[in-house]
Each structure stands twice: as structure tokens, then as C-alpha cells.
Design a protein around this motif. Structure first.
Motif, short mmCIF file in Angstrom:
data_model
loop_
_atom_site.label_atom_id
_atom_site.label_comp_id
_atom_site.label_asym_id
_atom_site.label_seq_id
_atom_site.Cartn_x
_atom_site.Cartn_y
_atom_site.Cartn_z
N LEU A 217 32.96 38.45 32.26
CA LEU A 217 33.71 39.44 31.49
C LEU A 217 33.09 40.83 31.63
O LEU A 217 33.81 41.83 31.73
CB LEU A 217 33.76 39.04 30.02
CG LEU A 217 34.61 37.81 29.71
CD1 LEU A 217 34.41 37.36 28.27
CD2 LEU A 217 36.08 38.09 29.98
N ALA A 218 31.77 40.90 31.67
CA ALA A 218 31.10 42.19 31.86
C ALA A 218 31.43 42.76 33.24
O ALA A 218 31.57 43.97 33.41
CB ALA A 218 29.59 42.04 31.69
N GLY A 219 31.54 41.90 34.23
CA GLY A 219 31.91 42.34 35.56
C GLY A 219 33.28 42.99 35.59
O GLY A 219 33.52 43.94 36.33
N MET A 220 34.18 42.48 34.76
CA MET A 220 35.52 43.07 34.68
C MET A 220 35.44 44.51 34.17
O MET A 220 36.10 45.40 34.70
CB MET A 220 36.40 42.24 33.76
CG MET A 220 37.80 42.81 33.57
SD MET A 220 38.73 41.86 32.35
CE MET A 220 40.25 42.84 32.31
N GLU A 221 34.63 44.73 33.15
CA GLU A 221 34.50 46.08 32.60
C GLU A 221 33.85 47.02 33.61
O GLU A 221 34.25 48.17 33.75
CB GLU A 221 33.69 46.05 31.30
CG GLU A 221 34.38 45.31 30.17
CD GLU A 221 35.75 45.88 29.87
OE1 GLU A 221 35.89 47.12 29.83
OE2 GLU A 221 36.69 45.10 29.69
N ARG A 222 32.84 46.51 34.33
CA ARG A 222 32.16 47.36 35.32
C ARG A 222 33.09 47.72 36.47
O ARG A 222 32.97 48.79 37.06
CB ARG A 222 30.92 46.65 35.85
CG ARG A 222 29.76 46.57 34.88
CD ARG A 222 28.49 46.16 35.59
NE ARG A 222 28.61 44.84 36.20
CZ ARG A 222 28.30 43.71 35.58
NH1 ARG A 222 27.88 43.74 34.32
NH2 ARG A 222 28.42 42.55 36.19
N ALA A 416 43.28 40.70 33.87
CA ALA A 416 43.53 40.65 32.43
C ALA A 416 43.88 39.24 31.96
O ALA A 416 43.40 38.77 30.93
CB ALA A 416 44.65 41.62 32.07
N ARG A 417 44.74 38.53 32.71
CA ARG A 417 45.10 37.16 32.33
C ARG A 417 43.89 36.25 32.35
O ARG A 417 43.65 35.46 31.41
CB ARG A 417 46.17 36.61 33.29
CG ARG A 417 46.66 35.20 32.93
CD ARG A 417 47.43 34.55 34.07
NE ARG A 417 46.55 34.15 35.16
CZ ARG A 417 45.94 32.95 35.24
NH1 ARG A 417 46.11 32.06 34.28
NH2 ARG A 417 45.17 32.66 36.26
N GLN A 418 43.11 36.35 33.40
CA GLN A 418 41.93 35.50 33.55
C GLN A 418 40.89 35.82 32.47
O GLN A 418 40.26 34.92 31.92
CB GLN A 418 41.34 35.69 34.94
CG GLN A 418 42.29 35.22 36.05
CD GLN A 418 42.04 35.91 37.38
OE1 GLN A 418 41.14 36.75 37.50
NE2 GLN A 418 42.83 35.56 38.39
N ALA A 419 40.73 37.11 32.16
CA ALA A 419 39.77 37.50 31.13
C ALA A 419 40.19 36.96 29.76
O ALA A 419 39.34 36.54 28.96
CB ALA A 419 39.63 39.02 31.08
N ALA A 420 41.49 36.95 29.48
CA ALA A 420 41.97 36.43 28.19
C ALA A 420 41.62 34.95 28.06
O ALA A 420 41.21 34.48 26.99
CB ALA A 420 43.47 36.64 28.07
N LEU A 421 41.74 34.20 29.15
CA LEU A 421 41.40 32.77 29.11
C LEU A 421 39.89 32.57 29.00
O LEU A 421 39.43 31.64 28.32
CB LEU A 421 41.94 32.08 30.36
CG LEU A 421 43.47 31.94 30.41
CD1 LEU A 421 43.94 31.52 31.80
CD2 LEU A 421 43.95 30.92 29.37
#
Length: 480
Positions: A217-222, A416-421
Motif C-alpha cells: 500500500l505504501a508503494g502505491m502512494e509513492r 485503486a481496486r487492488q488497494a481496496a482489497l
């Protein structure tokens, strides 16, 4: 575009679509997939080789596409890829014809006349997923690769397409399944002398998995800036040189520049690519209040009408959402009281003060000193001569990446979909750890563990309801 009512998993007809964008171009590619792909190709393709009998797999064949009446539509190259070793896992035929609109449309019409069906959005990739050629994270990576705004986003999508995210998620899911098996042992054989994970070991293992999920999840934000780009807003009083600065950054005349205040009444949006970082740069309406003290006689005498007032409100709203605000001031004149009020309302961490007109003598008192007292970083440029523009571009990139840094090309970044899961799985695991601390029976904790496993399975598509698949693949372009 809505899908047919038929379930994708039961549709095994032959589909066709143009796989390249419409418009002028040297080559267009049509793709055909399904059980009749080869026979359709043999019906309409005529090789220039006199001894041609059939397509040789994975070899280009040169010839023409002809109508049943013998009329030549185009000279083409064709390639046949038999399933299951093709993109979709089915028999696939590709036809490379001349670009433009007429030739590919004529070939597609001929394919449809011979029994092919026009493919739905993303149906080729959907069939690849259903055939087990890729998991759902890889299928989504195809769309992300096509939409990548720069090289960094391209590398991130390629990492996912190669299975980077799916592999990591599957590894975490396997650990969860192992935990679930141990809990089942404890529930089913409470009186037997079998191995059972003590609560403290369960909590430790759950925390380890949660840490790995948090890393994803942190990788998504970065990576957000690299995948989605950043917004930079030019803000400031009228006639400070915002439009001239936009033109200088773009290297062309995009915005109208005049001495009349309020020329930019709506926002103007353009895109820059700064060493791989996509920047959406927005020139906004100048902020002014003719009733306030100002040395700008023109601005003081021209009233603010409803249109300009609406433009200024949009300017404020855009500035509040931007990753970076370029607060543009005229460096050859002292700061106006209104400019000082605007500057005080700006967040220093998201603002770079740009002193334009560096080709003219600096004003006294120096506006830079006043702005720096307000904790605003400053830079001097001249939109007219180009002085400092490259340094400004470098500074924009550095400021937008202050919290993210350069991209990790090997990062497995969820969408976004993957992060929600992933968040859903994390919530279940957090509740599971709390249950273990409180001594909740193992059979009840198993429900939490099952919820986390299901979220991981939905992420890679091991379980994927039809409506989820439709929502994903309906966002694809036709022909992919």
C-alpha cells in the motif's frame, strides 16, 4: 459500452477488432481470436506464393485481402498463432494492413460478414484471463501499460504484467491458507495431540503479513505521482506574468498575453513531461480586488465582472488541490498588500514563489525578502528571455517528488481496486490479531482469516464475480 448478457466464460465464438488507433498511420493491425480464426483468414487471404496451402504458425505471410467477388481490399501481412500458446489462449490471427480509416474498416467489415463478431472492450484480454494466461493483476496491467503517461509508469505496469504483484499476493495468500489450516486442526481435533499454532505465534505471523500488505500500500502512494502525474497551478495577481510563464515552460505560445488585466478568465491546462514525470500545468485567472490598494492603475479601473469572478473562484479551488502552486509575482515591483495576503494563505510546503521579470532591475524593497519571511521558497526567472526557466522546471520536478522520490522499477504497485482489497484484508487481519489477544475461540477467528483470504483471491481473480470482471474490462479499449 455494455456487455452482452451472455457470460464471458461460456462465449467461445470468434471475435475480431481493429487493435490500433483510428486515424492516419502507416500500418493498422486487426486481431481475430476464436475457433474460426484460421478458417476465416484462409477464406479472405490470398498469398502471393503460388504453393501456399495454409498458415505456418508464427510466420508472416504476404498477400492480399479479397472480397468473395475477387476485389482486392488491401495488401497485407498475416500471422497465425494457434492456441493455447497465444495471447488469448485461443487460435489468433493478426492482419497487418495499411493505416488510415478505409483499409482497416473494410477488412473488419469483411471479417464480420464471414461470421466473426465485433469484440467487446477488453475482450481479448478477458479471454486471456479466463484461459489462465494471466491473473487479474496482469490483465489490469495491460490497460495501465497502454495508459502509462511516462517511462516510469510504463516500467511499473510492465512489472505487474510480468506477475510482480500477483506473485507477492499469492505468497501472502499461501501463508494465510497455512494459518487457516492450523486453525482448522485446532477446531476439528481439540482433544488430539496435533500441532496447533499458539496465540502468540498466530499474532506474530499475522503481523508479519500485515507488514507486507502495508509495504504494498505504501508503494502505491509513492508511485502515485508516476502513474497519475501531478498538478501544478500558476496562481497570483493579474499581470504578474503567469500566462507568459506558461508559454515559456511549454516552449510555445499557448496562452494569450496582453497588458489588459483579466485576460485569462478561465483556466488553461497543458501537460509537460519533466524527465519522466507527467505534469499537468494549469494557468488560472489572476486574483485581484479592484477595491483594494494597488499601484496597477489598469487593474484598479477595470471592474471584476461575473465571469472573471467565477474564474478566480476556480483558481482558488484548483490551487487547493494542486501538488504544487507556483505563486507568480512581478519581481520588478514591490509586493502589493493584496499579494501579501494571498501569500499568507498559501501552504509553504506546496508553494514555490516565482519572481518573474528577472531581466529587469529588482524592486526595492525586494519581494523575495518578504516572501521568504513567509517561509516561501523563491526563484527568479524571466519568461521573456528564458532566464531561469530550466532551473524552474528542475525545481518543479524536485518539489513534486519531495515525498515520493524516484520510482523503483521493480515495485509491485497496486491500483485503486487492488488497494481496496488489500485494505480489506488488512482490516480482517487487524481484527483477527485483536481476537487472538482477547482469547476468542479459534473457530470464530477462522471467519476473519477466511475474509482475508477471499480478499486476496479477489485481487488476483481466483474468485471474480461477473460484475467485477465487466467493470474492469469495460474500461479497456476495443482490440485489446
Amino acid at each position: 459500452m455494455s456487455r452482452s448478457d451472455s457470460k464471458p466464460s461460456t462465449r467461445r465464438d470468434t471475435i475480431a477488432a481493429i487493435a490500433t488507433p483510428p486515424g492516419t498511420g502507416g500500418v493498422a493491425v486487426l486481431r481475430v481470436s476464436g475457433p474460426e480464426a484460421r478458417s476465416l483468414g484462409l477464406q479472405i487471404f490470398h498469398s502471393t506464393q503460388a504453393d501456399f496451402q495454409d498458415f505456418t504458425p508464427r510466420m508472416l505471410h504476404f498477400g492480399t485481402i479479397c472480397t468473395p467477388a475477387g476485389n482486392v481490399l488491401d495488401e497485407v501481412l498475416t500471422a497465425y498463432m494457434p492456441g493455447p500458446h497465444s495471447y488469448t489462449g485461443e487460435d489468433v490471427l493478426e492482419i497487418h494492413c495499411h493505416g488510415g480509416d478505409a483499409a482497416p474498416s473494410a477488412v473488419l467489415d469483411l471479417l464480420l460478414q464471414h461470421g466473426a463478431r465485433l469484440a467487446d472492450r477488453g475482450e481479448f484480454t478477458l479471454r486471456a484471463f479466463l484461459a489462465g494466461r494471466m491473473d487479474l493483476t496482469q490483465a489490469e496491467a495491460v490497460a495501465e501499460l497502454i495508459a502509462a503517461p511516462g517511462r516510469a509508469a510504463l516500467h511499473l505496469a510492465q512489472t505487474k504484467l510480468a506477475g510482480g504483484l500477483g506473485t507477492r499476493v499469492d505468497a501472502l495468500r499461501e501463508r494465510l491458507e497455512h494459518l487457516r489450516a492450523q486453525l482448522c486442526l485446532a477446531v476439528d481435533f481439540p482433544e488430539e495431540d496435533v500441532e496447533c499454532l499458539p496465540p502468540e505465534d498466530l499474532i506474530r505471523e499475522v503481523q508479519h503479513i500485515r507488514n507486507r500488505v502495508d509495504e504494498l500500500l505504501a508503494g502505491m502512494e509513492r508511485a502515485r505521482a508516476w502513474r497519475e502525474g501531478v498538478m501544478v497551478v500558476l496562481a497570483g495577481r493579474v499581470n504578474a506574468g503567469k500566462s507568459s510563464l506558461l508559454n515559456a515552460l511549454l516552449g510555445r505560445e499557448r496562452a494569450i498575453v496582453t497588458e489588459r488585466p483579466g485576460t485569462t478568465r478561465d483556466y488553461i491546462e497543458e501537460h509537460l513531461l519533466l524527465d519522466g514525470l507527467r505534469v499537468r500545468i494549469v494557468d488560472t485567472a489572476g486574483l485581484r480586488d479592484p477595491s483594494s490598494d494597488t499601484s496597477d492603475a489598469a487593474a484598479a479601473t477595470i471592474p471584476v465582472d461575473e465571469v472573471e469572478a467565477a474564474g478566480m473562484e476556480i483558481s482558488r479551488e484548483l490551487a487547493s488541490r494542486a501538488e504544487l502552486v507556483l505563486f507568480v509575482v512581478d519581481g520588478s515591483r514591490p509586493l502589493e498588500p493584496e499579494e501579501q495576503r494571498i501569500a499568507r494563505d498559501l501552504a509553504p510546503g506546496r508553494t514555490l514563489a516565482v519572481l518573474n521579470k528577472a531581466d529587469q532591475p529588482a524592486a526595492q524593497p525586494d519581494p523575495a525578502a518578504t516572501l521568504e519571511q513567509l517561509d516561501l521558497e523563491t526563484i527568479r526567472v524571466s519568461a521573456r528571455t528564458g532566464t531561469g526557466i530550466q532551473e524552474l522546471a528542475d525545481r518543479i520536478r524536485a518539489r513534486c517528488l519531495r515525498d515520493t522520490g524516484e520510482p523503483d522499477p521493480d515495485a509491485a504497485v497496486p491500483n485503486a481496486r487492488q488497494a481496496a482489497l488489500l485494505r480489506q484484508a488488512n482490516q480482517e487481519l487487524k481484527a483477527l490479531a485483536q481476537d487472538a489477544v482477547q482469547g476468542v475461540p479459534y473457530d470464530l477467528m477462522g471467519v476473519r482469516l477466511e475474509g482475508a483470504c477471499e480478499a486476496m483471491e479477489a485481487l488476483t481473480g481466483r474468485i471474480a464475480p461477473q460484475d467485477v470482471l465487466h467493470s474492469i474490462f469495460d474500461n479497456f479499449c476495443i482490440g485489446k
